[in-house]
Design an enzyme around this catalytic site. Structure first.
Site, PDB file in Angstrom:
ATOM      1  N   GLU A 315      28.470  37.247  49.019  1.00  0.00           N
ATOM      2  CA  GLU A 315      27.508  37.829  49.950  1.00  0.00           C
ATOM      3  C   GLU A 315      28.114  37.908  51.351  1.00  0.00           C
ATOM      4  OE1 GLU A 315      23.304  36.627  48.107  1.00  0.00           O
ATOM      5  OE2 GLU A 315      24.186  34.945  49.183  1.00  0.00           O
ATOM      6  N   CYS A 407      14.296  35.615  49.470  1.00  0.00           N
ATOM      7  CA  CYS A 407      14.423  35.424  50.909  1.00  0.00           C
ATOM      8  C   CYS A 407      14.069  36.694  51.681  1.00  0.00           C
ATOM      9  CB  CYS A 407      15.842  34.991  51.271  1.00  0.00           C
ATOM     10  SG  CYS A 407      17.135  35.969  50.499  1.00  0.00           S
TER      11      CYS A 407
END
Lengths: 622, 622
Positions: A315, A407
């Site tokens: 990520e 998230c």
């Protein structure tokens, strides 16, 4: 204990002593009443936030906290994380609560209030007598705090708790969460504060929260703890983990690292904290480091859509100019985090490039994460999706009602619920308009209260009318951002002739009169954007932009036999704007001339993927 | 128990009844004596394989097996896998043993034999009385076998044990490992064989090993177990894991899936097993499915270097034409696995495209995994590495002496130790030469023994001289592969005039006489290769190839101030071959004309990264 007073809600609120070039306007003094943003804020309030609470109930986030409060049961986390239980699920509750706080500040809603009360009551029960609060550690980890700093996300969760608490304090004067948050932070401070154990979290985030808490409580120790955590990072204490020390920005001291590195959201949250601490402490070196990283990022590692993060594996930011459109990670949270950081840098420096960056991110890589319906989400926001895919796990290429690692959805909620705060800043010198929407902006300038009434069809139309509805007699300065993308703009003031204004900030200082009209006209042709020649992945392609919007072609818009992968732009003909009312009032699409004759329609990138899974591309081969 | 007899070593040995178009020649009947491959095989024997044993000792692989045998201690696995202990470390020992077996078959070496004896003795002690053998399960997992089929790699490890055992049996007539392997397989068969529990491994590999075991033991149950495991895959029994069911090819039945998908090495090992089982059982449907997948892969998902796997996150094939050069995963093991699969398909079908694929993979994406010194390795083989990188964990961009997940190094060892087996096939009809190296090839054809003496400077030079050293009077066919890359080739036979031959197979049937000379001349200009227009990531670029070799430019070869990232090929001038003797006898580089004048040198891709970490690119912008 709470020394600050409710001075009007601001999502970032530098103290009076902070080195801040601009001053945010309290949320309640800016209202968006219509247009592009009016609709999105309505959907967020009426659909997205209630949907979020239902999903938190369904997914077990609240039940996990109930376990910590003593209920019977098992910690729940979706299985697609390879069997490991996600330890940061509390943070989704906190982000949702932050959104709810801002939203209730914008207007009461009994249903929303009751959901929030339920969540706050669970938190109060889940908190241990010593102040510690974390459902994963309490329910799974045997109640032993701080045993896994690299991956445990305990400070990260606490940071989100603090941010929610600050929002409730500022927006509503409701300190139930603040009481919980201060006790949770004190627990950390006792073990990790000055003279205590050296320790930082594998996921930054608490630093900005602590700075905001200090701004709220007036307690220096909260700011000192934030500064201490910033100083401790970059010494390798987290180890190399799976992805190397840069993954959690522990490879170089925060005040020296010249480039963004590692996990994008971690880097961006960290730099939010660096800016907050720097402006409060007057730490020019720390601020300069964050600014340098920001400029490096925007120049070498940002997608056209404002998306950030080129790599799925960790990520992470990639190397400079490593910006593959198909494998763009461009997590919705990273785009949101960039808005948070750019806002802080805009306040700190007053430089309009940061407002430009907020605009690019929000209209493209942030809003792409949310469906038009408001109840489905993208985690990853690529700039290309091939039509033919062999096999795709759930959630790839198709918006999902929730995610096992959820998230992004509550992050979207809290950004949208506070979005009006990003439109303008104000101080004695005057009012600065950074983003354009039909809105009322009220603030005090030297001499008294001023009120602006903004009318605009932005982002579809480049005309912005600003009417001075109220003003003191004393002169003050009205500043309007002229976006960098705009090649030709004019400003006319109080009936005067239009004057060319350059990209940056157009400002006029005068003794304003009620009823004065200022008209900013931003020319909005369709632009053909060439990539930087160092971006290997899109060589030989162009992208289409209009105003702040990036466009894309979707396979859903192609005639039957045409394949998106064979499409070639015809460079001899101009792409032209054309109305697309089905995308909203005044919405504009682009007709893209293609090789072989004819055109295909392009839609704003943030609208893509609302018609099921299909092909899409932003960068079109010539 | 062992019904087969030592009939001469072959790394893949279809039974006499198998539907196999071509027949491998025993290893001992082909010898490479010089040139490009002679040097590489020497380095593998003298440096790489001994280095490998030392590393297995250092890294704890053998100690882990000693734990299983009752020694005191703790299971060891390097920490950079995020804290989780790798469960498949035994397989590296097995692959090393397979290499040692082939190598000892090529000639005795007391040191190597003693290392191998040590490892075999440890395995014999580590095996439980019931036949089960797996150090991770015995030493860490409480000795409970088969409790984690998706991630446990127990069948995978057993498969590698079997392959080593088969090599020792075939190459040396030494059945110590075979006895261990059969007992280990019987343990699996008792629980998972016909009528038993349905279960497959998250990592395929045992299927081809079981087929080879059946070919060795003559036991139908080993082949039946392989066929059963192939049939059970694709029913979703492994679950979605972190990456979806396609990650372990469990999304569609093996006999129906039309495209390669998921983890590259898993797919390729699986299809090796599918071909082995299909040819033994005459299962045309299964064979056709593997062939279809292979052709799809080569057409849409293979890098120019023969590398496979476009994604780091799940080590997976990407979508069709998703072939980023910088983020190519192209694991060395995947290129090796493709050689194993292409070899099986070449045997099964006789089609020269499979030999072409072996050539492309071996000369580029396989050899790139090994340093010139023979003791350092790449796990990942990208086609581009930027000069400037912010931060790189150990092992990225720099060859490493070993890896915490060290599957690739011993895979290279076993391929190189059996490489001469890939040069030729032979049967009553004649001899087929597939790869070119200075070699002696002996085999029986109709009428008696034939022997060929091959002389060539391949791959640097395109001339291949084949002298018939021995032949029966009876006519037979000599076939020579004419590589697909070759635009102009001639063949002259026994002093006759050169005749143009097309890409594919050039064959001549005649009553050969000892001393007959056949000369194949493959024209080898430097080729400018355009990418498929659907490969987005390298649009507007060309690659340079010569013969079977792909070339690349390294930043180490650029003059001081030049940046690799700014390099542009000058399309108006021809790239030309030029000698590079420092890369080996007869080695050839390419002088690349660049915009702005002058040339920069390009080296064969497999040579890159031998001068420390630096920039590199295969695809050059025009």
């Amino acid at each position: 204990m709470i020394l600050g007073e409710v001075t009007g809600a601001r999502c970032v609120q530098p103290s009076p002593a902070a080195r801040s070039a601009l001053r945010p306007i309290p949320a309640a003094r800016v209202s968006i009443h219509d247009g592009f943003w009016g609709e999105r804020l309505r959907v967020n309030r009426e659909r997205t936030i209630p949907h979020g609470f239902a999903q938190l109930l369904r997914a077990g986030n609240l039940d996990n906290l109930r376990l910590a409060a003593g209920a019977a049961g098992t910690y729940r986390a979706d299985a697609d994380s390879g069997g490991s239980l996600l330890p940061f699920l509390d943070s989704d509750v906190y982000k949702w609560l932050e959104a709810a706080g801002w939203e209730l500040g914008r207007g009461d809603d009994p249903g929303l209030r009751s959901s929030a009360d339920e969540a706050i009551a669970v938190l109060a029960r889940a908190q241990r007598p010593d102040g510690y609060l974390n459902s994963f550690v309490e329910a799974v980890h045997g109640g032993r705090p701080y045993t896994d700093l690299p991956w445990g996300h305990e400070f990260y969760c606490a940071g989100h708790l603090v941010q929610a608490a600050v929002a409730w304090h500022r927006a509503l004067g409701d300190d139930r969460l603040l009481t919980i948050a201060v006790r949770a932070v004190d627990h950390i401070d006792r073990e990790f504060g000055a003279g205590g154990r050296d320790g930082i979290d594998g996921h930054p985030g608490i630093e900005m929260a602590l700075a905001e808490l200090a701004r709220t409580t007036g307690e220096d120790r909260h700011l000192a703890l934030a500064a201490r955590m910033l100083d401790l990072r970059g010494r390798g204490s987290l180890g190399a983990g799976r992805f190397g020390a840069a993954y959690w920005q522990d490879h170089e001291p925060v005040r020296y690292a010249a480039e963004v590195a590692g996990h994008s959201v971690r880097q961006l949250y960290l730099d939010c904290g660096a800016v907050d601490v720097a402006v409060e402490l007057g730490d020019e070196e720390l601020l300069a480091a964050a600014r340098r990283r920001w400029h490096d990022m925007v120049r070498t590692r940002r997608y056209l859509t404002g998306g950030l993060g080129s790599r799925h594996r960790d990520e992470a930011f990639g190397d400079p100019y490593e910006l593959p459109p198909d494998r763009a990670y461009a997590e919705t949270c990273a785009a949101i985090a960039s808005v948070m950081l750019s806002w802080r840098l805009l306040l700190a420096t007053g430089e309009p490039c940061h407002a430009d960056a907020i605009e690019r991110a929000v209209y493209n890589g942030v809003l792409s994460g949310l469906s038009r319906s408001g109840t489905e989400f993208f985690y990853v926001n690529p700039l290309q999706r091939r039509t033919h895919r062999t096999f795709e796990p759930a959630g790839h290429g198709r918006r999902m009602p929730w995610q096992s690692c959820a998230c992004c959805p509550p992050n979207l909620m809290r950004l949208l619920s506070s979005w009006q705060q990003y439109l303008a800043t104000g101080d004695d010198a005057g009012i600065q308009l950074h983003q354009y929407a039909p809105a009322l902006v009220r603030t005090s300038v030297a001499g008294g209260e001023a009120e602006l009434e903004v009318r605009t069809g932005y982002p579809w139309d480049g005309r912005v009318d600003v009417r001075v509805a109220r003003t003191p007699d004393h002169p003050w300065t009205l500043s309007l951002r002229v976006p960098r993308w705009c090649g030709s703009a004019t400003l006319s003031v109080a009936g005067g002739a239009p004057v060319e204004v350059a990209a940056g900030v157009a400002d006029r200082t005068r003794a304003w009169r009620p009823g004065d009209e200022v008209v900013l006209r931003l020319d909005m042709p369709v632009r053909r954007t060439e990539p930087d020649p160092r971006v290997d992945a899109v060589r030989g392609c162009v992208a289409l932009e209009r105003g702040p919007l990036v466009y894309c072609v979707e396979s859903a818009d192609l005639p039957g036999s045409a394949e998106l992968e064979d499409l070639r732009l015809d460079p001899a003909r101009e792409p032209l704007a054309s109305p697309r009312p089905e995308l909203g009032d005044g919405a504009v699409g682009v007709d893209v001339p293609v090789a072989g004759g004819g055109t295909v329609p392009a839609v704003p990138y943030h609208c893509w993927g609302n018609r099921g899974a299909g092909g899409m591309r932003v960068w079109l081969p010539r």
